[in-house]
Scaffold this motif. Structure first.
Motif, PDB file in Angstrom:
ATOM      1  N   LYS A 131       0.725  -0.940   0.056  1.00 38.04           N
ATOM      2  CA  LYS A 131      -0.066   0.046   0.169  1.00 38.04           C
ATOM      3  C   LYS A 131       0.506   1.689   0.096  1.00 38.04           C
ATOM      4  CE  LYS A 131      -4.467   1.650   1.902  1.00 38.04           C
ATOM      5  NZ  LYS A 131      -5.777   1.909   0.803  1.00 38.04           N
ATOM      6  N   LEU A 132       0.580   2.017  -1.131  1.00 35.83           N
ATOM      7  CA  LEU A 132       0.730   3.525  -0.999  1.00 35.83           C
ATOM      8  C   LEU A 132       0.451   4.722   0.060  1.00 35.83           C
ATOM      9  CD1 LEU A 132       1.823   3.493  -4.723  1.00 35.83           C
ATOM     10  CD2 LEU A 132       3.481   2.747  -2.687  1.00 35.83           C
ATOM     11  N   GLU A 133       1.057   5.943   0.395  1.00 34.27           N
ATOM     12  CA  GLU A 133       0.280   6.729   1.418  1.00 34.27           C
ATOM     13  C   GLU A 133      -0.182   7.653   0.495  1.00 34.27           C
ATOM     14  OE1 GLU A 133       0.525  10.264   4.028  1.00 34.27           O
ATOM     15  OE2 GLU A 133       1.960   7.995   4.302  1.00 34.27           O
ATOM     16  N   ILE A 134      -1.275   7.991   0.140  1.00 35.43           N
ATOM     17  CA  ILE A 134      -2.086   8.249  -1.115  1.00 35.43           C
ATOM     18  C   ILE A 134      -2.908   9.146  -0.116  1.00 35.43           C
ATOM     19  CG2 ILE A 134      -4.234   8.087  -2.954  1.00 35.43           C
ATOM     20  CD1 ILE A 134      -1.040   7.130  -3.093  1.00 35.43           C
ATOM     21  N   ALA A 135      -3.211  10.481  -0.697  1.00 36.16           N
ATOM     22  CA  ALA A 135      -4.076  11.571  -0.920  1.00 36.16           C
ATOM     23  C   ALA A 135      -4.975  12.194  -1.312  1.00 36.16           C
ATOM     24  CB  ALA A 135      -3.707  13.190   0.699  1.00 36.16           C
ATOM     25  N   GLU A 136      -5.889  12.341  -1.036  1.00 33.61           N
ATOM     26  CA  GLU A 136      -7.039  13.993  -1.784  1.00 33.61           C
ATOM     27  C   GLU A 136      -7.409  15.264  -2.001  1.00 33.61           C
ATOM     28  OE1 GLU A 136     -10.959  13.095  -5.218  1.00 33.61           O
ATOM     29  OE2 GLU A 136     -10.797  11.336  -3.660  1.00 33.61           O
ATOM     30  N   ARG A 137      -7.161  16.122  -2.293  1.00 33.22           N
ATOM     31  CA  ARG A 137      -7.222  17.252  -1.863  1.00 33.22           C
ATOM     32  C   ARG A 137      -7.096  18.075  -3.220  1.00 33.22           C
ATOM     33  NH1 ARG A 137      -1.908  17.052  -1.002  1.00 33.22           N
ATOM     34  NH2 ARG A 137      -0.428  19.202  -1.373  1.00 33.22           N
ATOM     35  N   ASP A 138      -7.821  19.793  -3.109  1.00 33.67           N
ATOM     36  CA  ASP A 138      -8.001  20.426  -4.240  1.00 33.67           C
ATOM     37  C   ASP A 138      -8.588  19.659  -5.665  1.00 33.67           C
ATOM     38  OD1 ASP A 138      -7.249  22.276  -2.357  1.00 33.67           O
ATOM     39  OD2 ASP A 138      -5.319  21.778  -2.369  1.00 33.67           O
ATOM     40  N   GLY A 139      -8.979  18.590  -5.734  1.00 34.39           N
ATOM     41  CA  GLY A 139      -9.142  17.750  -7.014  1.00 34.39           C
ATOM     42  C   GLY A 139      -8.443  17.260  -7.499  1.00 34.39           C
ATOM     43  N   ALA A 140      -6.902  16.966  -6.715  1.00 37.76           N
ATOM     44  CA  ALA A 140      -6.282  15.835  -7.744  1.00 37.76           C
ATOM     45  C   ALA A 140      -5.908  14.407  -6.294  1.00 37.76           C
ATOM     46  CB  ALA A 140      -5.045  16.337  -7.605  1.00 37.76           C
ATOM     47  N   VAL A 141      -5.395  13.556  -7.281  1.00 40.26           N
ATOM     48  CA  VAL A 141      -4.729  12.551  -6.364  1.00 40.26           C
ATOM     49  C   VAL A 141      -3.280  12.864  -5.981  1.00 40.26           C
ATOM     50  CG1 VAL A 141      -4.738  10.445  -5.831  1.00 40.26           C
ATOM     51  CG2 VAL A 141      -6.429  11.321  -6.616  1.00 40.26           C
ATOM     52  N   TRP A 142      -2.953  12.540  -4.893  1.00 38.48           N
ATOM     53  CA  TRP A 142      -1.447  12.890  -4.624  1.00 38.48           C
ATOM     54  C   TRP A 142      -0.809  11.814  -3.834  1.00 38.48           C
ATOM     55  CZ3 TRP A 142       0.630  17.481  -5.713  1.00 38.48           C
ATOM     56  CH2 TRP A 142      -0.151  18.658  -6.310  1.00 38.48           C
ATOM     57  N   TRP A 143       0.260  11.334  -3.599  1.00 39.28           N
ATOM     58  CA  TRP A 143       1.224  10.188  -3.305  1.00 39.28           C
ATOM     59  C   TRP A 143       2.152  10.762  -2.233  1.00 39.28           C
ATOM     60  CZ3 TRP A 143       6.657   8.856  -5.751  1.00 39.28           C
ATOM     61  CH2 TRP A 143       6.696   7.284  -5.033  1.00 39.28           C
ATOM     62  N   GLN A 144       2.535  10.141  -1.268  1.00 39.03           N
ATOM     63  CA  GLN A 144       3.697  10.813  -0.831  1.00 39.03           C
ATOM     64  C   GLN A 144       4.559   9.699  -0.926  1.00 39.03           C
ATOM     65  OE1 GLN A 144       4.265  13.458   1.596  1.00 39.03           O
ATOM     66  NE2 GLN A 144       6.148  12.856   1.067  1.00 39.03           N
ATOM     67  N   PRO A 145       5.804   9.840  -1.517  1.00 42.48           N
ATOM     68  CA  PRO A 145       6.849   9.048  -1.418  1.00 42.48           C
ATOM     69  C   PRO A 145       6.904   9.214   0.616  1.00 42.48           C
ATOM     70  CG  PRO A 145       6.521  10.773  -2.828  1.00 42.48           C
ATOM     71  CD  PRO A 145       5.824  10.854  -1.737  1.00 42.48           C
ATOM     72  N   ASP A 146       7.864   7.421   0.326  1.00 42.25           N
ATOM     73  CA  ASP A 146       8.474   7.608   1.532  1.00 42.25           C
ATOM     74  C   ASP A 146       9.740   7.010   1.572  1.00 42.25           C
ATOM     75  OD1 ASP A 146       7.713   4.642   1.047  1.00 42.25           O
ATOM     76  OD2 ASP A 146       6.155   5.236   2.557  1.00 42.25           O
ATOM     77  N   ALA A 147      10.759   6.447   2.398  1.00 37.62           N
ATOM     78  CA  ALA A 147      11.339   5.901   2.697  1.00 37.62           C
ATOM     79  C   ALA A 147      11.809   3.977   1.822  1.00 37.62           C
ATOM     80  CB  ALA A 147      12.331   5.278   4.317  1.00 37.62           C
ATOM     81  N   LEU A 148      10.748   3.652   1.681  1.00 35.39           N
ATOM     82  CA  LEU A 148      10.876   2.182   1.079  1.00 35.39           C
ATOM     83  C   LEU A 148      10.437   2.509  -0.700  1.00 35.39           C
ATOM     84  CD1 LEU A 148      11.023  -0.621   0.915  1.00 35.39           C
ATOM     85  CD2 LEU A 148       9.020  -0.760   1.177  1.00 35.39           C
ATOM     86  N   PHE A 149       9.153   3.726  -0.778  1.00 31.45           N
ATOM     87  CA  PHE A 149       8.602   3.669  -2.322  1.00 31.45           C
ATOM     88  C   PHE A 149       9.017   5.437  -2.309  1.00 31.45           C
ATOM     89  CE2 PHE A 149       5.437   0.846  -0.497  1.00 31.45           C
ATOM     90  CZ  PHE A 149       5.670   0.078  -0.697  1.00 31.45           C
ATOM     91  N   ARG A 150       9.877   5.791  -3.131  1.00 32.36           N
ATOM     92  CA  ARG A 150      10.249   7.113  -3.392  1.00 32.36           C
ATOM     93  C   ARG A 150      10.276   7.488  -4.891  1.00 32.36           C
ATOM     94  NH1 ARG A 150      14.821   8.337  -0.192  1.00 32.36           N
ATOM     95  NH2 ARG A 150      16.397   6.833   1.045  1.00 32.36           N
TER      96      ARG A 150
END
Length: 133
Positions: free
Chosen positions: A102-121
């Protein structure tokens, strides 16, 4: 605390319909590019590496087609493994009980965003083309 990389815009929110097509994008895992995807299920957006938990092969039937025909489960086109879209848990097939990454995903301001982290860059930007002489 180390600096967290900035969130990366994946797509417009309107690009994802409940139980419909997903949107693919690239992440870097241990120095190599790997396909990832986002889908909408029960009104929420979820993101995973595009790799079956059974054998790490891409899951979509065709570009962006991750859901089986009812739109209730994600399905691996190669192995037939069935996953819960909101948790990534395999509930049927050869990897029952395993999970998608699973990836860290957020939805805001009419868009979908992914938050990179130490494993998934985030992948390194492609080098600029050099002018030909």
């Amino acid at each position: 605390m180390p600096d967290m990389p900035e969130q990366i815009r994946v797509c417009e929110s309107a690009a994802l319909e409940d139980g419909g097509l997903g949107v693919r994008f690239q992440v870097e895992v241990r120095g190599r590019l790997v396909s990832a995807f986002v889908v909408r299920y029960a009104g929420e957006v979820h993101g995973y590496l595009n790799q079956c938990a059974h054998v790490p092969m891409e899951m979509d039937w065709q570009e962006g087609q991750f859901f089986e025909s009812s739109g209730l489960y994600l399905m691996c086109a190669t192995h037939g493994a069935i996953y819960e879209p909101d948790t990534g848990r395999c509930v049927g097939g050869p990897c029952r009980g395993s999970h998608l990454s699973k990836l860290e995903i957020a939805e805001r301001d009419g868009a979908v965003w992914w938050q990179p982290d130490a494993l998934f860059r985030a992948p390194a930007p492609a080098p600029a083309p050099t002018p030909s002489a």
